[in-house]
Design a protein around this motif. Structure first.
Motif, mmCIF file in Angstrom:
data_model
loop_
_atom_site.group_PDB
_atom_site.id
_atom_site.type_symbol
_atom_site.label_atom_id
_atom_site.label_comp_id
_atom_site.label_asym_id
_atom_site.label_seq_id
_atom_site.Cartn_x
_atom_site.Cartn_y
_atom_site.Cartn_z
ATOM 1 N N LYS A 65 -2.628 1.309 -33.677
ATOM 2 C CA LYS A 65 -2.527 1.652 -32.253
ATOM 3 C C LYS A 65 -2.734 0.418 -31.370
ATOM 4 C CE LYS A 65 -7.387 3.045 -31.743
ATOM 5 N NZ LYS A 65 -8.300 4.167 -31.376
ATOM 6 N N ASN A 66 -3.587 -0.520 -31.817
ATOM 7 C CA ASN A 66 -3.829 -1.718 -31.025
ATOM 8 C C ASN A 66 -2.611 -2.647 -31.028
ATOM 9 O OD1 ASN A 66 -6.440 -0.844 -30.490
ATOM 10 N ND2 ASN A 66 -7.294 -1.875 -32.276
ATOM 11 N N VAL A 67 -1.919 -2.733 -32.164
ATOM 12 C CA VAL A 67 -0.711 -3.559 -32.221
ATOM 13 C C VAL A 67 0.397 -2.916 -31.393
ATOM 14 C CG1 VAL A 67 0.702 -4.937 -33.765
ATOM 15 C CG2 VAL A 67 -1.396 -3.904 -34.629
ATOM 16 N N ILE A 68 0.534 -1.604 -31.524
ATOM 17 C CA ILE A 68 1.566 -0.883 -30.772
ATOM 18 C C ILE A 68 1.353 -1.061 -29.273
ATOM 19 C CG2 ILE A 68 2.422 1.425 -30.217
ATOM 20 C CD1 ILE A 68 1.804 2.176 -33.163
ATOM 21 N N ARG A 69 0.092 -0.968 -28.828
ATOM 22 C CA ARG A 69 -0.206 -1.147 -27.407
ATOM 23 C C ARG A 69 0.160 -2.555 -26.958
ATOM 24 N NH1 ARG A 69 -5.374 -0.756 -27.579
ATOM 25 N NH2 ARG A 69 -5.408 1.517 -27.510
ATOM 26 N N ASN A 80 1.572 -10.688 -32.020
ATOM 27 C CA ASN A 80 1.895 -11.586 -33.135
ATOM 28 C C ASN A 80 0.665 -11.915 -33.959
ATOM 29 O OD1 ASN A 80 4.589 -11.660 -32.433
ATOM 30 N ND2 ASN A 80 4.418 -13.540 -31.236
ATOM 31 N N SER A 81 -0.473 -12.047 -33.307
ATOM 32 C CA SER A 81 -1.716 -12.334 -34.022
ATOM 33 C C SER A 81 -2.087 -11.194 -34.954
ATOM 34 C CB SER A 81 -2.852 -12.589 -33.021
ATOM 35 O OG SER A 81 -4.085 -12.751 -33.699
ATOM 36 N N LEU A 82 -1.999 -9.967 -34.476
ATOM 37 C CA LEU A 82 -2.349 -8.805 -35.302
ATOM 38 C C LEU A 82 -1.323 -8.587 -36.415
ATOM 39 C CD1 LEU A 82 -3.553 -6.331 -32.520
ATOM 40 C CD2 LEU A 82 -4.969 -7.521 -34.201
ATOM 41 N N LEU A 174 6.329 -0.098 -37.563
ATOM 42 C CA LEU A 174 7.489 -0.732 -38.192
ATOM 43 C C LEU A 174 8.747 -0.560 -37.355
ATOM 44 C CD1 LEU A 174 6.796 0.359 -41.883
ATOM 45 C CD2 LEU A 174 6.551 -1.947 -40.932
ATOM 46 N N GLU A 175 8.887 0.576 -36.679
ATOM 47 C CA GLU A 175 10.051 0.793 -35.825
ATOM 48 C C GLU A 175 10.073 -0.176 -34.648
ATOM 49 O OE1 GLU A 175 9.552 4.902 -34.893
ATOM 50 O OE2 GLU A 175 10.799 5.602 -36.557
ATOM 51 N N LEU A 176 8.888 -0.628 -34.214
ATOM 52 C CA LEU A 176 8.787 -1.568 -33.091
ATOM 53 C C LEU A 176 8.944 -3.020 -33.533
ATOM 54 C CD1 LEU A 176 5.861 0.066 -31.073
ATOM 55 C CD2 LEU A 176 8.273 -0.069 -30.399
ATOM 56 N N GLY A 177 9.187 -3.242 -34.834
ATOM 57 C CA GLY A 177 9.419 -4.590 -35.326
ATOM 58 C C GLY A 177 8.278 -5.197 -36.104
ATOM 59 N N GLY A 178 7.195 -4.446 -36.297
ATOM 60 C CA GLY A 178 6.093 -4.950 -37.099
ATOM 61 C C GLY A 178 6.449 -4.959 -38.577
ATOM 62 N N LYS A 187 13.508 -3.601 -37.983
ATOM 63 C CA LYS A 187 14.088 -2.359 -37.489
ATOM 64 C C LYS A 187 13.972 -1.315 -38.591
ATOM 65 C CE LYS A 187 18.319 -0.326 -35.578
ATOM 66 N NZ LYS A 187 19.740 -0.551 -35.242
ATOM 67 N N LEU A 188 13.484 -0.136 -38.244
ATOM 68 C CA LEU A 188 13.282 0.907 -39.247
ATOM 69 C C LEU A 188 13.994 2.189 -38.827
ATOM 70 C CD1 LEU A 188 11.764 1.798 -41.854
ATOM 71 C CD2 LEU A 188 9.967 2.660 -40.351
ATOM 72 N N ASN A 189 14.915 2.642 -39.651
ATOM 73 C CA ASN A 189 15.534 3.953 -39.509
ATOM 74 C C ASN A 189 14.862 4.841 -40.547
ATOM 75 O OD1 ASN A 189 17.179 6.150 -39.045
ATOM 76 N ND2 ASN A 189 18.975 5.266 -40.052
ATOM 77 N N TYR A 190 13.773 5.480 -40.164
ATOM 78 C CA TYR A 190 12.828 6.060 -41.125
ATOM 79 C C TYR A 190 13.415 7.202 -41.946
ATOM 80 C CZ TYR A 190 8.645 8.313 -42.994
ATOM 81 O OH TYR A 190 7.716 8.867 -43.835
ATOM 82 N N GLY A 191 13.096 7.166 -43.220
ATOM 83 C CA GLY A 191 13.383 8.254 -44.142
ATOM 84 C C GLY A 191 12.389 8.176 -45.282
#
Length: 240
Positions: A65-69, A80-82, A174-178, A187-191
């Motif tokens: 949640k901290n990286v997403i924020r 980038n640090s996280l 992962l969808e946000l590029g992590g 880029k993640l197209n989740y399945g």
């Protein structure tokens, strides 16, 4: 007389850096505890077992949640640090990552050299994966057959299917590029990742066994844009 139940407990060290070899010696802040209960049974000569496991892990793992924020607010330096910590490129001195979960395993002998199993596990997936592999939930079904059925008593055949999934937070990350220490490509197209595995262990000589193996993987790395993947394998076992 062998007891029909057992209770087990373990307390172990965790890595100082994500999925790395160096262990964290600050044991009061970084550790992992696991408890397991096992119940065995026998019905008309067919044995079975149920194992229930629970765990909790304390580590340096950041929270997704901290990286997403940080990504969503445009704090590139913090993001980038996280991400570098989660992907095992760097380490840090902040503790407080907590992950907990449970698992269930059932095994049953059906007779005639046939056995089946079913497994399932789940973790909260709030903090970053810190060891082994990036899976937050999993279901498995499998069957094992001894070669006595076809007059090859030293041979074995097995087939299993595993369905792996990610927590909503790791999926969003992962969808946000992590990315982590195993998966992530921007880029993640989740399945859900689904794996079918088949093997046959054959005795060629008194001292020689070989095991051809085949895996069919759908949505490798939880990405619908990847795969499917075919993975052949061969194991050789020598006895001296």
């Amino acid at each position: 007389i062998k007891p029909l139940w057992a209770v087990r407990f373990s307390a172990v060290m965790v890595p100082k850096q994500a999925n790395a070899l160096q262990m964290d010696w600050q044991l009061n802040k970084a550790n992992s505890e696991t408890a397991e209960f096992e119940k065995d049974w026998s019905y008309k000569g067919h044995t079975g077992a149920l194992r229930a496991t629970g765990f909790i892990t304390f580590s340096r793992a950041p929270y997704y949640k901290n990286v997403i924020r940080a990504i969503q607010t445009g704090d590139t330096a913090e993001a980038n640090s996280l991400i570098s910590i989660i992907s095992s490129q760097t380490t840090w001195d902040t503790f407080g990552g907590i992950k907990y979960g449970f698992g269930l395993n059932v095994e049953q002998d059906l007779g005639y050299g046939i056995g089946v199993f079913a497994r399932g596990n789940w973790s909260d997936g709030h903090s970053a994966t810190w060891a082994f592999t990036q899976i937050d939930n999993n279901v498995q079904l499998g069957m094992f057959m001894k070669g006595t059925l076809w007059k090859r008593p030293m041979d074995n055949f097995g087939v299993a299917v595993a369905i792996n999934g990610l927590s909503p937070l790791q999926r969003q990350y992962l969808e946000l590029g992590g990315y982590g220490f195993i998966i992530g490509d921007g880029k993640l197209n989740y399945g859900r990742e689904t794996i079918l595995e088949v093997f046959y262990n054959v005795q060629l000589a008194k001292f020689l066994f070989i095991s051809p193996d085949y895996q069919f993987i759908v949505n490798p790395g939880y990405n619908r844009d990847r795969g499917p993947v075919h993975v052949p394998g061969l194991r050789v076992h020598l006895e001296f």
